[in-house]
Write a protein that holds these residues in place. Structure first.
Motif, PDB file in Angstrom:
ATOM      1  N   ASP A 190       0.813  -1.212   0.000  1.00 41.08           N
ATOM      2  CA  ASP A 190       0.000   0.000   0.000  1.00 41.08           C
ATOM      3  C   ASP A 190       0.849   1.266   0.000  1.00 41.08           C
ATOM      4  O   ASP A 190       0.387   2.330  -0.418  1.00 41.08           O
ATOM      5  CB  ASP A 190      -0.946   0.020   1.197  1.00 41.08           C
ATOM      6  CG  ASP A 190      -2.123  -0.929   1.039  1.00 41.08           C
ATOM      7  OD1 ASP A 190      -2.416  -1.318  -0.104  1.00 41.08           O
ATOM      8  OD2 ASP A 190      -2.732  -1.291   2.064  1.00 41.08           O
TER       9      ASP A 190
ATOM     10  N   PRO B 235       1.309   3.205  -4.818  1.00 41.79           N
ATOM     11  CA  PRO B 235       1.048   4.581  -5.258  1.00 41.79           C
ATOM     12  C   PRO B 235       2.305   5.305  -5.744  1.00 41.79           C
ATOM     13  O   PRO B 235       2.236   6.124  -6.655  1.00 41.79           O
ATOM     14  CB  PRO B 235       0.489   5.258  -4.003  1.00 41.79           C
ATOM     15  CG  PRO B 235       0.011   4.154  -3.139  1.00 41.79           C
ATOM     16  CD  PRO B 235       0.921   3.007  -3.416  1.00 41.79           C
TER      17      PRO B 235
ATOM     18  N   GLN C 234       3.039   4.102  -9.276  1.00 45.81           N
ATOM     19  CA  GLN C 234       2.127   4.744 -10.221  1.00 45.81           C
ATOM     20  C   GLN C 234       2.504   6.207 -10.463  1.00 45.81           C
ATOM     21  O   GLN C 234       2.523   6.681 -11.598  1.00 45.81           O
ATOM     22  CB  GLN C 234       0.690   4.655  -9.708  1.00 45.81           C
ATOM     23  CG  GLN C 234       0.148   3.223  -9.721  1.00 45.81           C
ATOM     24  CD  GLN C 234      -1.220   3.127  -9.069  1.00 45.81           C
ATOM     25  OE1 GLN C 234      -1.427   3.628  -7.965  1.00 45.81           O
ATOM     26  NE2 GLN C 234      -2.152   2.475  -9.748  1.00 45.81           N
ATOM     27  N   LYS C 235       2.837   6.915  -9.400  1.00 46.48           N
ATOM     28  CA  LYS C 235       3.236   8.319  -9.532  1.00 46.48           C
ATOM     29  C   LYS C 235       4.520   8.444 -10.324  1.00 46.48           C
ATOM     30  O   LYS C 235       4.656   9.330 -11.189  1.00 46.48           O
ATOM     31  CB  LYS C 235       3.428   8.928  -8.135  1.00 46.48           C
ATOM     32  CG  LYS C 235       3.797  10.398  -8.168  1.00 46.48           C
ATOM     33  CD  LYS C 235       3.931  10.950  -6.747  1.00 46.48           C
ATOM     34  CE  LYS C 235       4.346  12.412  -6.774  1.00 46.48           C
ATOM     35  NZ  LYS C 235       4.482  12.954  -5.392  1.00 46.48           N
TER      36      LYS C 235
END
Length: 242
Positions: free
Chosen positions: A229, A233, A236-237
């Motif tokens: 988690d 992200p 992806q960023k």
């Protein structure tokens, strides 16, 4: 066994080398076999990855290298499967070397980066346990990690830092200095931080191999579950920013 005594043992992270990767070897890609690609560490069927492939460098010691495990069961391979299950077409490169201190990691960092076919979109940095086991200076560990993160910053490669904590047996002043390393450097370099990524191994001893130090395949899966988690992200960023 008290959990902090367990932590002291786990902090070795492979004082012995598994011989999988020579200290100056160009890291091999962790291409997951087809069977492994079809399921995540918990056995669930993944979503079909979308978009272009994202390169992630897993740079650390035996907890990333996968001591006494097939490379397909090591953290980079299981993390890759978990990212793909979330629709992220990632390829996680295993650049872990068992027994590495922060000094050894810094020494081989340029060699690792030069050996890659392309610049990674993200680096996962995991060092410090062997420094802790050997009682090496926290300030030296900090300086080495700082230099690693500065090198990644020079290459404009975002970083996720995998942190650990010293046990009470290390002494209050040592603990204060050592435990401050990871959050302070994460703030300095605006890096994502997993504060205690080996927590599942401390809480459940069935996830640890007979040597009482290294995770089993299921132990690695628990570490992936704890960290995914935070990492997903950032991946992806980083992919969007490329």
């Amino acid at each position: 066994m008290h959990k902090w005594l367990i932590l002291a043992a786990l902090s070795g992270l492979a004082a012995c080398s598994d011989g999988e990767t020579a200290p100056n070897a160009i890291p091999q890609d962790t291409a997951i076999p087809a069977a492994a690609q079809r399921e995540t560490p918990d056995g669930a069927l993944p979503a079909v990855p979308n978009g272009r492939e994202i390169q992630v460098l897993a740079f650390g010691d035996s907890l990333l290298a996968g001591y006494n495990l097939p490379r397909s069961d090591a953290y980079p391979a299981q993390l890759e499967a978990a990212l793909r299950a979330r629709g992220i077409d990632a390829r996680v490169i295993n650049a872990g070397v068992s027994g590495d201190t922060t000094a050894a990691g810094l020494q081989r960092l340029d060699f690792v980066l030069d050996g890659l076919e392309q610049k990674p979109a993200l680096a996962i940095v995991e060092f410090g346990g062997n420094d802790l086991l050997r009682g090496l200076s926290p300030s030296l560990a900090r300086d080495n990690l700082d230099a690693m993160l500065a090198r990644f910053a020079e290459e404009d490669i975002p970083v996720v830092i995998m942190g650990i904590e010293a046990p009470p047996s290390a002494g209050s002043e040592y603990r204060r200095q050592f435990n401050a390393i990871y959050p302070e450097l994460a703030e300095k370099y605006d890096a994502a931080l997993v504060p205690m990524f080996i927590a599942p191994l401390i809480e459940d001893r069935t996830l640890v191999q007979a040597d009482q130090i290294h995770p089993t395949r299921n132990g690695v899966a628990a570490m992936v579950s704890l960290t995914i988690d935070t990492i997903a992200p950032v991946v992806q960023k980083a992919a969007v920013a490329e």
